[in-house]
Scaffold this active site. Sequence first.
Site, short mmCIF file in Angstrom:
data_model
loop_
_atom_site.label_atom_id
_atom_site.label_comp_id
_atom_site.label_asym_id
_atom_site.label_seq_id
_atom_site.Cartn_x
_atom_site.Cartn_y
_atom_site.Cartn_z
N HIS A 154 0.84 -1.20 0.00
CA HIS A 154 0.00 0.00 0.00
C HIS A 154 0.88 1.26 0.00
CE1 HIS A 154 -2.76 -2.88 2.30
NE2 HIS A 154 -3.47 -2.57 1.23
N GLN B 85 -17.81 -6.87 -1.76
CA GLN B 85 -16.91 -7.69 -2.57
C GLN B 85 -16.54 -9.01 -1.89
OE1 GLN B 85 -13.83 -4.50 -2.55
NE2 GLN B 85 -12.37 -6.18 -2.36
N GLY C 187 -2.61 -1.75 -7.41
CA GLY C 187 -1.44 -2.62 -7.44
C GLY C 187 -1.60 -3.75 -8.45
P1 AMP Z 1 -6.28 -4.02 -0.53
O1 AMP Z 1 -6.19 -3.19 0.71
O2 AMP Z 1 -5.76 -5.40 -0.38
O3 AMP Z 1 -7.63 -3.94 -1.18
O4 AMP Z 1 -5.28 -3.35 -1.56
C1 AMP Z 1 -5.37 -1.99 -1.89
C2 AMP Z 1 -4.49 -1.71 -3.08
O5 AMP Z 1 -3.14 -2.06 -2.78
C3 AMP Z 1 -4.89 -2.54 -4.31
O6 AMP Z 1 -4.77 -1.74 -5.48
C4 AMP Z 1 -3.88 -3.65 -4.30
O7 AMP Z 1 -3.61 -4.18 -5.58
C5 AMP Z 1 -2.65 -2.92 -3.76
N1 AMP Z 1 -1.72 -3.89 -3.19
C6 AMP Z 1 -2.00 -4.85 -2.26
N2 AMP Z 1 -0.91 -5.60 -2.02
C7 AMP Z 1 0.07 -5.12 -2.82
C8 AMP Z 1 1.43 -5.49 -3.05
N3 AMP Z 1 2.01 -6.49 -2.41
N4 AMP Z 1 2.14 -4.77 -3.95
C9 AMP Z 1 1.57 -3.73 -4.62
N5 AMP Z 1 0.29 -3.34 -4.45
C10 AMP Z 1 -0.45 -4.03 -3.57
#
Ligand code: AMP
Length: 275
Positions: free
Chosen positions: A28, A52, A138
């Site tokens: 993040h 979701q 991400g």
């Molecule tokens: P989440 O909180 O899991 O919904 O993720 C929020 C954002 O962070 C999304 O766009 C994910 O793709 C990105 N993200 C989560 N894990 C990673 C990672 N290891 N590397 C890069 N981006 C990430």
Amino acid sequence: MQERAFALKRAGKTISCVPTMGFLHQGHLSLIRAARASADVLVVTIFVNPAQFGPSEDYRTYPRDPERDLRLCRQEQVDIVFAPEACDIYPDGYSTYIEETDLSRWLCGANRPGHFRGVATVVTKLFNIVQPDLAYFGQKDYQQSRVIMKMVKDLNLPVRIEVCPIVREDDGLAMSSRNKYLNPEERQEALCLYRALSRAEELVISGEYSAAKIREEMEAVIGQEVHSRIDYIEIRDGKTLEPRDQVGEGTLIALAVFIGKTRLIDNLVIGKVPG
Ligand code: AMP
């Protein structure tokens, strides 16, 4: 938040947005750092989106630590953290949803019905509330990024989508809030996702382009772990997400694997990630 965004816009400011479900980690933070430099005002949203999650999934137990998240956002000089409650986003009687109907059918969409409908709906709502010029996602959630890019194009949403590389732990495990669920033994076993992708990459580099052969080798790597169960291993076009028999420039190799009860995803794009 929306009033604030409109006021910023009237004052000529640009806004960048990083949507998250909180429990922030370095993945993040990499998005936050990329977004920081790109606009006048940086908004991070923190919202565990019930829409979701499937009925038997982990909405209730999803890791949360709002105080730590706020501390990290402050350290990263985030200007605004927007962290609504579920009842703010989906008040009683809520009945409107956004659905991307092509790219969402495959991969995670096949095994998590309604997942991308929930993602597309909340991201549209967050865009309407935050009014970002740019939004950062991400590559870790590759299919999600493609669904959002497609939705933005199809619905003429006035926002530019940027996709940032996967951030990994030192040993290769892709960072994820869900890694918290893993006990020490499972944490070790979870490395099989990265190992399988590395094996796939090695094969491609050595001239093996057959998707069937690559999948077979990846299955063997995952199969070595006692608590692993493959949800899917897919080799697809990085843009259309259609199946590919041969791996080449822009091919996506994606997998979802249960380690014990925890479902982890990871992926690799051969060559450049398609625009
Ligand atoms: P989440 O909180 O899991 O919904 O993720 C929020 C954002 O962070 C999304 O766009 C994910 O793709 C990105 N993200 C989560 N894990 C990673 C990672 N290891 N590397 C890069 N981006 C990430």
